[in-house]
Design an enzyme around this catalytic site. Structure first.
Site, mmCIF file in Angstrom:
data_model
loop_
_atom_site.group_PDB
_atom_site.id
_atom_site.type_symbol
_atom_site.label_atom_id
_atom_site.label_comp_id
_atom_site.label_asym_id
_atom_site.label_seq_id
_atom_site.Cartn_x
_atom_site.Cartn_y
_atom_site.Cartn_z
ATOM 1 N N SER A 244 0.878 -1.088 -0.023
ATOM 2 C CA SER A 244 -0.106 -0.042 0.012
ATOM 3 C C SER A 244 0.969 1.381 0.034
ATOM 4 O O SER A 244 2.227 1.098 0.069
ATOM 5 C CB SER A 244 -0.860 -0.089 1.130
ATOM 6 O OG SER A 244 -0.040 0.281 2.546
ATOM 7 N N LYS A 245 0.239 2.251 -0.237
ATOM 8 C CA LYS A 245 0.851 3.684 -0.243
ATOM 9 C C LYS A 245 2.048 3.766 0.957
ATOM 10 O O LYS A 245 3.110 4.432 0.950
ATOM 11 C CB LYS A 245 0.009 4.819 -0.432
ATOM 12 C CG LYS A 245 0.743 5.823 -1.261
ATOM 13 C CD LYS A 245 -0.363 6.899 -1.714
ATOM 14 C CE LYS A 245 0.497 7.914 -2.248
ATOM 15 N NZ LYS A 245 0.472 8.719 -3.193
ATOM 16 N N ARG A 246 1.432 3.382 1.993
ATOM 17 C CA ARG A 246 2.128 3.452 3.481
ATOM 18 C C ARG A 246 3.504 2.817 3.341
ATOM 19 O O ARG A 246 4.758 3.227 3.904
ATOM 20 C CB ARG A 246 1.393 2.764 4.449
ATOM 21 C CG ARG A 246 1.913 3.354 5.812
ATOM 22 C CD ARG A 246 0.704 3.016 6.779
ATOM 23 N NE ARG A 246 0.175 1.580 6.385
ATOM 24 C CZ ARG A 246 0.850 0.422 6.857
ATOM 25 N NH1 ARG A 246 1.649 0.706 7.684
ATOM 26 N NH2 ARG A 246 0.026 -0.460 6.996
#
Ligand code: GLU
Length: 466
Positions: A244-246
């Site tokens: 994910s972007k995280r």
């Protein structure tokens, strides 16, 4: 003489190049380099709605940053349309493909009926030439063109990562290779390109495994042996979930902005699903020397930011100080620091590389060399006590004439603490607070040496209110 290795990276420009894509590119590049072959870049931009020029540029920028240089291309599929149409016409003429006039509604109804019977939905071949004899094409239906998939038997390959993979032909229906408006479809273009570009090894993400049997059948129908396939497993996030972007589903260039070295990024990506004995820190050149498909793990790998940080620091330590200084320079400038007013970035880089993991952290830690410091009053009050004030004042005076080098500074600081019955940190800590505005700096004698006599005395005068 075996045919020279030709490997391609074929991204779809529908988004930035994230870690997974970059790792695929890296493996393909390294394979070509290892075998002194050719690395070809092909931009698969036929999805006109989702492909953008911005994404293409982002991919090119990411590859340039990583140093994944290509020998041929970039080729753009949109520019090869006439070639695909030529092959389709040829396939129609040779009976390898046929026009299917089945209206969408009829196809949907067929699928529903198949599913209701518990069967896998698949086109039933009703417009294959042998079944369509005598049928008049319905008016108003623009046909699709389908590839005539072989009947019976299986299509199999020995995947260099996943081992033997086999699909029954009866599971594959006749693939649409051109849409009603005549535009060729993805799986078909890939095969034409891989043939025309004489690709010997296809290294790509394992989300394409299901496309491979269809592509192999098209290769063979066109009279070519398919290339070697290596499907590399997904890169997962730290928690084992999809990236994910995280954690990593960002453009690799964001790691450039965040102060990571491309050498470290290559090393990090290489270790996502590949290993060479116990080697953890290696250069891109070593990677190319060692890389082979057999050592790729079939299990998904996980992104780990601590590992990346560690590798980055290791690579910072490996670079010659001059080079590291050049890499640091833009980060100092981004901090809006007047680099000319302070020590050479190479010297600063050498001082901080044991203590910081990224170039941004290094630039931030080095701020005090290039800008005025205004130490916090409470910090100064806590550090400068009646017990050490006199010693600090003496040092201020001594610094006017003391030879300005590490040895004499170190000796002076130690002498001062001894003469005043203090422990060295009781002098060195306030010295840090005074000249850097923080207690966390590299060795103070090294800091003072770089900071220079003038600035050191100015800061002591201001902080000690002399
Ligand atoms: N364009 C495809 C993608 O970006 C890759 C296709 C291939 O490597 O065959 O996922």
């Amino acid at each position: 003489m075996p045919s020279p290795v030709r490997v391609r990276f074929a991204p779809s420009p529908t988004g930035f190049l994230h870690l997974g894509g970059a790792r695929t590119a890296l493996f393909a590049w390294a394979y070509a380099r290892h075998f002194q072959g050719k690395f070809i870049l092909r931009i698969e931009d036929t999805d006109r709605e989702r492909s953008t020029q911005v994404a293409t540029q982002a991919i090119l920028d990411s590859m340039a940053w990583l140093g994944l240089n290509y020998d041929e291309g970039p080729f753009y599929q949109m520019q090869r349309m006439p070639r695909y149409c030529e092959v389709i016409d040829d396939m129609l003429a040779r009976g390898l493909a046929y026009r299917c006039y089945m209206p969408t509604g009829e196809l949907d109804a067929l699928r529903e009926a198949q599913m209701a019977r518990g069967e896998k939905p698949r086109y039933d071949g009703r417009w294959r030439p042998e079944n369509a004899a005598g049928k008049t094409p319905p008016t108003g239906v623009a046909p699709v063109i389908r590839f005539r998939n072989p009947d019976g038997g299986a299509v199999a390959w020995d995947d260099r990562v996943k081992g033997h993979i086999e699909f029954a032909n009866d599971e594959l229906d006749d693939l649409v290779i051109a849409r009603p408006d005549g535009t060729p479809t993805y799986n078909f273009c890939v095969v034409v390109d891989d043939i025309d570009m004489r690709i010997t090894h296809v290294i790509r993400g394992d989300d394409h495994v299901n496309n491979t049997p269809r592509q192999i059948n098209i290769f063979r129908a066109l009279g070519f042996e398919p290339p070697v396939f290596a499907h590399v497993p997904t890169v997962l996030g730290e928690d084992g979930q999809k990236l994910s972007k995280r954690h990593g589903a960002v453009s690799v260039t964001e790691y450039d902005d965040a102060g990571y070295l491309p050498e470290a990024m290559i090393n990090f990506l290489a270790r996502l699903g590949w290993a060479h004995g116990n080697d953890e820190v290696f250069s891109p050149q070593e990677f190319c020397e060692w890389f082979d498909l057999d050592a790729i793990s079939a299990a998904p790998s996980r992104f780990n930011i601590d590992k990346l940080r560690w590798l980055n620091q290791e690579h910072m330590k490996r670079l010659p100080p001059e080079t590291l200084g050049q890499r640091l320079l833009p980060f100092l400038e981004k901090e809006k620091l007047d680099v000319a007013a302070g020590p050479p970035p190479a010297a600063v880089a050498e001082l901080f590389r044991e203590r910081t993991a990224t170039l941004i952290e290094m630039a931030q830690a080095a701020r005090f060399f290039y800008t005025e410091v205004a130490p916090d009053e409470t910090l100064l009050a806590a550090q400068i006590q009646p017990a050490n004030r006199a010693a600090l004042e003496e040092l201020f005076a001594l610094f006017e004439t003391l030879p300005w080098n590490r040895e004499s500074l170190n000796a002076a600081l130690k002498d001062a603490s001894k003469q005043h019955g203090l422990k060295p940190p009781q002098i060195m800590m306030p010295m840090r607070a005074l000249v850097a505005g923080t207690l966390s700096t590299p060795a103070i004698d090294a800091v003072l040496t770089l900071l220079g006599r003038e600035k050191t005395r100015e800061r002591l005068r201001a902080g000690l209110r002399l």
